[in-house]
Design a protein around this motif. Structure first.
Motif, PDB file in Angstrom:
ATOM      1  N   VAL A   1      -2.149 -43.082   9.025  1.00  0.00           N
ATOM      2  CA  VAL A   1      -1.000 -43.946   9.256  1.00  0.00           C
ATOM      3  C   VAL A   1      -0.117 -44.100   8.018  1.00  0.00           C
ATOM      4  CG1 VAL A   1      -2.219 -46.100   8.696  1.00  0.00           C
ATOM      5  CG2 VAL A   1      -0.321 -46.119  10.341  1.00  0.00           C
ATOM      6  N   LEU A   2      -0.700 -44.029   6.804  1.00  0.00           N
ATOM      7  CA  LEU A   2       0.090 -44.100   5.579  1.00  0.00           C
ATOM      8  C   LEU A   2       0.185 -42.757   4.871  1.00  0.00           C
ATOM      9  CD1 LEU A   2      -1.020 -47.550   4.093  1.00  0.00           C
ATOM     10  CD2 LEU A   2       1.234 -46.937   5.008  1.00  0.00           C
ATOM     11  N   GLY A   3      -0.232 -41.691   5.555  1.00  0.00           N
ATOM     12  CA  GLY A   3      -0.215 -40.359   4.957  1.00  0.00           C
ATOM     13  C   GLY A   3       0.717 -39.413   5.683  1.00  0.00           C
ATOM     14  N   MET A   4       0.360 -38.136   5.648  1.00  0.00           N
ATOM     15  CA  MET A   4       1.213 -37.102   6.228  1.00  0.00           C
ATOM     16  C   MET A   4       1.564 -37.336   7.693  1.00  0.00           C
ATOM     17  SD  MET A   4       1.015 -34.203   8.342  1.00  0.00           S
ATOM     18  CE  MET A   4      -0.639 -33.540   8.256  1.00  0.00           C
ATOM     19  N   PRO A   5       0.594 -37.665   8.582  1.00  0.00           N
ATOM     20  CA  PRO A   5       0.970 -37.861   9.984  1.00  0.00           C
ATOM     21  C   PRO A   5       1.942 -39.023  10.195  1.00  0.00           C
ATOM     22  CG  PRO A   5      -1.377 -37.472   9.782  1.00  0.00           C
ATOM     23  CD  PRO A   5      -0.872 -37.701   8.399  1.00  0.00           C
TER      24      PRO A   5
ATOM     25  N   THR B   1      -8.980 -44.293   4.354  1.00  0.00           N
ATOM     26  CA  THR B   1      -8.666 -43.354   5.431  1.00  0.00           C
ATOM     27  C   THR B   1      -7.203 -43.422   5.836  1.00  0.00           C
ATOM     28  OG1 THR B   1      -9.404 -45.017   7.031  1.00  0.00           O
ATOM     29  CG2 THR B   1     -10.990 -43.321   6.392  1.00  0.00           C
ATOM     30  N   TYR B   2      -6.539 -44.544   5.590  1.00  0.00           N
ATOM     31  CA  TYR B   2      -5.128 -44.669   5.960  1.00  0.00           C
ATOM     32  C   TYR B   2      -4.262 -43.642   5.228  1.00  0.00           C
ATOM     33  CZ  TYR B   2      -5.781 -49.106   8.501  1.00  0.00           C
ATOM     34  OH  TYR B   2      -6.150 -50.070   9.408  1.00  0.00           O
ATOM     35  N   ALA B   3      -4.727 -43.202   4.039  1.00  0.00           N
ATOM     36  CA  ALA B   3      -3.976 -42.203   3.279  1.00  0.00           C
ATOM     37  C   ALA B   3      -3.949 -40.850   3.984  1.00  0.00           C
ATOM     38  CB  ALA B   3      -4.567 -42.040   1.880  1.00  0.00           C
ATOM     39  N   LEU B   4      -4.860 -40.656   4.949  1.00  0.00           N
ATOM     40  CA  LEU B   4      -4.904 -39.413   5.714  1.00  0.00           C
ATOM     41  C   LEU B   4      -4.175 -39.534   7.044  1.00  0.00           C
ATOM     42  CD1 LEU B   4      -8.672 -38.498   5.196  1.00  0.00           C
ATOM     43  CD2 LEU B   4      -6.697 -37.679   3.877  1.00  0.00           C
TER      44      LEU B   4
END
Length: 346
Positions: free
Chosen positions: A126-130, A121-124
């Motif tokens: 804290v480590l993704g676009m946002p 879920t981090y890819a969506l």
């Protein structure tokens, strides 16, 4: 594996705030990947404020979702069939899967992720676009300096919380604005903000401005703009000379239609806005993070260690079931979520 997939499409364009009838849940056959594509079983999908703009037939930086078209958005999931070099069954990927349980998508349009390194879920978030949006907007356009004061609204969201935590790590005073006492407590206790104001406790921009003045005794050097509306009205007169305003979003105006083009007349007049920019020598930078994907590697290099050692905290708001995505999205637009809004599909 079931031979059916589900997706949510745009049934009609909203007039103001989206309503349940603007969405439709459909069921159909699972697509077969073509050469160069992978078939992904989506485990989690992202909900983000920009999706509201895609529902309007208005000129913007990206084309609107067509009527009867699948709602757009990022997802993360497992490759269950591959006709592409470099990706095999069992790999996990992130990409623009849309609001759907399955997606046949070009391998060039997804990023492989390692589920053993961090929760997928981090890819969506804290480590993704946002997360990238917050880090890039602050460091590139905010140009923070130790000892300065930063204000960010939607402070407990995935963008605002990243902005506040990175700024705090750089020695700034961080003041958040959030909707509700619980979120303000979260901003201070979990994300480490120096102070946080509940915008719902103030009837108008003037009263919010008075409270902000107390919270920011040295004025405001950086305002990271996520919201617009009365928050912008309250902040603008408190900006210091040579202040910076990275413009990321305007969620308070999204439901007015046309990405805020029809916002309440007089809420913030153009002459007042531009005169303040002029006389205080402000730098106002609008940016769209999709123009800066090339900075993702730099972002991960800077932030991933901070997540690993606890300097960057994470908060997720997970809803179960694709059929509940519209309700969760409508809540997001009115501040009903706490942390990164995600829908669990499996």
């Amino acid at each position: 594996m079931s031979d059916k997939m589900k997706q949510i499409v745009l049934a009609s364009r909203p007039d103001g705030a989206p309503r349940p009838e603007n969405f439709r849940l459909e069921e159909g056959d699972i697509s077969t990947p073509k050469d160069g594509e992978v078939l992904v079983r989506v485990h989690y999908m992202s909900l983000d404020p920009y999706m509201r703009g895609r529902m309007d037939d208005a000129k913007s930086y990206a084309a609107p979702v067509p009527i009867d078209g699948k709602m757009e958005g990022a997802g993360v999931g497992e490759v269950i069939a591959s006709k592409a070099d470099g990706l095999k069954e069992g790999d996990f990927v992130m990409g623009g899967m849309g609001w759907a349980t399955h997606a046949a998508i070009s391998a060039k349009a997804v990023t492989k992720i390692d589920p053993d390194t961090a929760p997928i879920t981090y890819a969506l978030g804290v480590l993704g676009m946002p997360g990238l949006t917050g880090w890039f907007g602050l460091t590139e356009h905010g140009r923070p300096k130790e000892g300065e004061t930063l204000v960010v609204a939607a402070a407990t969201g995935p963008v605002g919380s990243m902005v506040g935590q990175v700024a705090k790590s750089m020695g700034l005073r961080t003041v958040g604005i959030a909707g509700g006492a619980d979120k303000c407590k979260l901003a201070k206790d979990h994300f480490g903000f120096d102070d946080c104001l509940d915008h719902r406790a103030y009837d108008d921009a003037s009263s919010l401005q008075a409270a902000l003045k107390d919270a920011c005794p040295k004025g405001i050097d950086i305002y990271f703009e996520n919201v617009g509306g009365k928050v912008l009205e309250a902040v603008l007169p408190l900006m210091n000379p040579h202040g910076r305003i990275p413009v990321c979003g305007m969620i308070a105006w999204y439901n007015e239609g046309g990405l805020g083009a029809n916002a309440r007349e007089g809420a913030l007049t153009a002459p007042k806005l531009w005169r303040t920019i002029l006389v205080n020598f402000l730098s106002v930078n609008g940016f769209i993070i999709s123009n800066h994907w090339d900075r993702m590697g730099d972002f991960h290099k800077a932030v991933a260690p901070m997540i690993a050692d606890g300097r960057i905290k994470v908060q997720e708001d997970i809803t179960d079931g694709l059929e509940n995505a519209p309700e969760a999205f409508m809540k997001l637009l009115t501040g009903g979520n706490t942390g990164k809004a995600i829908v669990k599909l499996i």
